[in-house]
Scaffold this active site. Sequence first.
Site: not given
Ligand SMILES: [Zn+2]
Length: 326
Positions: A118, A126, A195, A205, A217, A249, A275, A314
Amino acid sequence: MERPRRLRSPLLRPLVAEVELSPKHLILPLFVKEGGEMEEVSSMPGVFRHPLSGLPRVAEEALKAGLGGVILFGVLPQEAKDPMGKGAYAEDGVVQRAIRLLKQEFPELLVVADTCLCEYTDHGHCGVVKEGPLGFYVDNDATLDLLARTALSQAQAGADVVAPSAMMDGQVKAIREALDRGGFAHVPILSYAVKYASAFYGPFREAAQSAPGFGDRSGYQMDPRAGLWDALREAALDDLEGADMLMVKPALPYLDVLSALKGRFAKPLFAYQVSGEYAMLKAAVLKGWLDERRAVLESLFALRRAGAQGILTYYALEAARWLKEA
Ligand SMILES: [Zn+2]
């Protein structure tokens, strides 16, 4: 009388605390671009897109902090993208170059490569997009070969671990076979097994400039409303296909899933504090509404308590610093 408070004295609290968190449990996600200046991601203050030339400095910090490793995501300008995501499996792709650079300078740093298309497709999906009677869809089996090529090229560049995140059925098997055939039987797979199609990926993104140009998605990522059966099925399939480590995730909204998977598979479990989770914490901190250090560490303790062996976050560098100070 039962008095739980007896165990909360300063001398006893550390003895009965079960959850441990140390820098080695943390993996730092890094956004890498070819050149230019280091740029801050506006929806993730404190997180940057790094040019290749800036990577060694961050890698050195990660090593000094004692982190478990780093995971790399490529950032490409829109004009360098194409429908088949060629940048993902190019020998001189940005992630491949980043891996070579890091492994040459810092062989002792664990370098994980995110394996997906992606960040490299012009449509931002993806996998390979085709048109069907109900509009566009992502072709599962046509994508497998490209994911396998991507993982192989990352292993050839020297990646210590590959981490497929596309949520295509059979991707772990396809990647395992390609790695084994290519002479990389020793390279483990950290699978984004469970996920969800999550709103919490929004800031990523922006960071990776990989928002889908149309649709979403939900045709391949999991429905947050699905029962535990979906998580168990996804994890079981990746387990059978040969994943070495399994990941959930996002992290904090899916603690129940993490906890349900823990102990069911004879493999280490990971969680990705994504994120949007970072952005929520950071935004409240910048407003002066949360104590950053305490809130972040608490969220990481929660993931460890729920069963995560390792955590992608992060906040890895800051958390490592806070843990050392403690
Ligand atoms: Zn992806």
